[in-house]
Design a protein around this motif. Structure first.
Motif, PDB file in Angstrom:
ATOM      1  N   ILE A  63      -5.925  16.301  38.178  1.00 15.86           N
ATOM      2  CA  ILE A  63      -7.246  16.163  37.569  1.00 15.86           C
ATOM      3  C   ILE A  63      -8.097  17.404  37.818  1.00 15.86           C
ATOM      4  O   ILE A  63      -8.852  17.841  36.937  1.00 15.86           O
ATOM      5  CB  ILE A  63      -7.951  14.897  38.083  1.00 15.86           C
ATOM      6  N   ASP A  64      -7.972  18.009  38.998  1.00 17.10           N
ATOM      7  CA  ASP A  64      -8.684  19.266  39.266  1.00 17.10           C
ATOM      8  C   ASP A  64      -8.261  20.340  38.264  1.00 17.10           C
ATOM      9  O   ASP A  64      -9.102  21.058  37.711  1.00 17.10           O
ATOM     10  CB  ASP A  64      -8.396  19.757  40.687  1.00 17.10           C
ATOM     11  N   LEU A  66      -6.803  19.941  35.273  1.00 18.81           N
ATOM     12  CA  LEU A  66      -7.195  19.596  33.901  1.00 18.81           C
ATOM     13  C   LEU A  66      -8.696  19.781  33.688  1.00 18.81           C
ATOM     14  O   LEU A  66      -9.130  20.168  32.585  1.00 18.81           O
ATOM     15  CB  LEU A  66      -6.787  18.157  33.594  1.00 18.81           C
ATOM     16  N   SER A  67      -9.488  19.522  34.721  1.00 24.59           N
ATOM     17  CA  SER A  67     -10.935  19.731  34.608  1.00 24.59           C
ATOM     18  C   SER A  67     -11.259  21.207  34.411  1.00 24.59           C
ATOM     19  O   SER A  67     -12.154  21.560  33.643  1.00 24.59           O
ATOM     20  CB  SER A  67     -11.647  19.199  35.858  1.00 24.59           C
ATOM     21  N   LEU A  68     -10.507  22.082  35.098  1.00 26.57           N
ATOM     22  CA  LEU A  68     -10.691  23.518  34.889  1.00 26.57           C
ATOM     23  C   LEU A  68     -10.280  23.912  33.474  1.00 26.57           C
ATOM     24  O   LEU A  68     -10.957  24.719  32.819  1.00 26.57           O
ATOM     25  CB  LEU A  68      -9.878  24.306  35.923  1.00 26.57           C
ATOM     26  N   CYS A  69      -9.197  23.314  32.979  1.00 29.61           N
ATOM     27  CA  CYS A  69      -8.722  23.629  31.624  1.00 29.61           C
ATOM     28  C   CYS A  69      -9.701  23.158  30.547  1.00 29.61           C
ATOM     29  O   CYS A  69      -9.589  23.583  29.388  1.00 29.61           O
ATOM     30  CB  CYS A  69      -7.353  22.999  31.393  1.00 29.61           C
ATOM     31  N   HIS A  70     -10.661  22.317  30.911  1.00 21.61           N
ATOM     32  CA  HIS A  70     -11.702  21.909  29.957  1.00 21.61           C
ATOM     33  C   HIS A  70     -12.430  23.120  29.393  1.00 21.61           C
ATOM     34  O   HIS A  70     -12.885  23.118  28.245  1.00 21.61           O
ATOM     35  CB  HIS A  70     -12.697  20.967  30.658  1.00 21.61           C
ATOM     36  N   ARG A  71     -12.515  24.180  30.204  1.00 23.95           N
ATOM     37  CA  ARG A  71     -13.187  25.399  29.738  1.00 23.95           C
ATOM     38  C   ARG A  71     -12.500  26.001  28.517  1.00 23.95           C
ATOM     39  O   ARG A  71     -13.144  26.683  27.710  1.00 23.95           O
ATOM     40  CB  ARG A  71     -13.221  26.436  30.859  1.00 23.95           C
TER      41      ARG A  71
END
Length: 239
Positions: A63-64, A66-71
């Motif tokens: 999840i960490d 994937l949250s960065l890949c949100h960018r």
């Protein structure tokens, strides 16, 4: 009695009584040894097996990451911003359509299509940290690569290392170095996707995006890339 014992010890052969007793003693010894082995605890497992890294990331690491890949979904492609395109595509938009290109492409000798799909969706992944660096930014190619490699390293560490992180890193480096047929195919997809997007913006917004077509001219490495680029150019001439 003592004379009998001495006689049997000095006798060169065993008596019939001793032949009957010897196997019984042997069996008793074996039984005792087996009982001892059964009661002894199993050997401890080596610490190396318990310390082996998991091939998959933990839920927290996943999840960490994937949250960065949100960018990638929110960072717009810099070339379109520079040309003042309205609502330009994101980095993730660009990679997604490249993934579709790899999915629908015809089979090519010596090319792993599944690998191409994976490479397409990770080739710009470091831009989640460094952003979309273009030639117009004036950053030397080596410095751009250094920044992206450092970003990729941080992202793989965030993912927790292991097999999945290594696969992403290996795919990215293979693309960066243009070191395989799959990398050449995906680099052609990168250019085809860009000029197809340019054609769509020209149609929708009346922009002149000739420079994007010129920047890719003569740079396609595969017959597939050349054929698709010619199709895009043909449609542009007809509009």
């Amino acid at each position: 009695m003592s004379r009998l014992i001495c006689k049997s010890i000095l006798s060169p052969s065993l008596t019939s009584t001793q032949l009957r007793i010897a196997p019984l003693r042997t069996s008793a010894t074996k039984a005792s040894r087996m009982a001892g082995e059964a009661s002894s605890p199993p050997p401890p497992q080596s610490s190396s097996s318990s310390a082996a890294p998991s091939p998959s990331p933990s839920p927290s690491s996943a999840i960490d990451f994937l949250s960065l890949c949100h960018r990638l979904k929110t960072t717009k492609r810099a070339g379109w911003i520079r040309k003042e395109v309205q609502e330009p595509e994101s980095i993730a938009d660009h990679m997604y359509r490249m993934g579709l290109m790899a999915l629908i492409a015809s089979d090519l000798p010596g090319v792993n299509r599944e690998k191409c799909i994976k490479m397409a969706i990770v080739h710009d992944i470091a831009e989640a940290i460094v952003g979309d660096i273009t030639p117009a930014d004036g950053i030397p190619k080596q410095e751009k690569s250094r920044r992206e490699q450092e970003a990729l390293k941080n992202m793989c560490e965030l993912l927790g290392g292991g097999a999945r992180a290594k696969e992403i890193s290996d795919l990215w480096m293979e693309y960066e170095e243009n070191s395989s047929m799959e990398a050449k195919v995906v680099k052609d997809f990168d250019k085809v996707e860009m000029i197809l997007q340019a054609l769509e913006y020209e149609k929708e917004q009346g922009k002149d995006l000739e420079e994007f077509f010129e920047s890719t001219a003569g740079k396609f490495q595969t017959d597939l890339g050349k054929a698709w680029a010619l199709e895009v150019a043909s449609r542009r001439r007809k509009q």
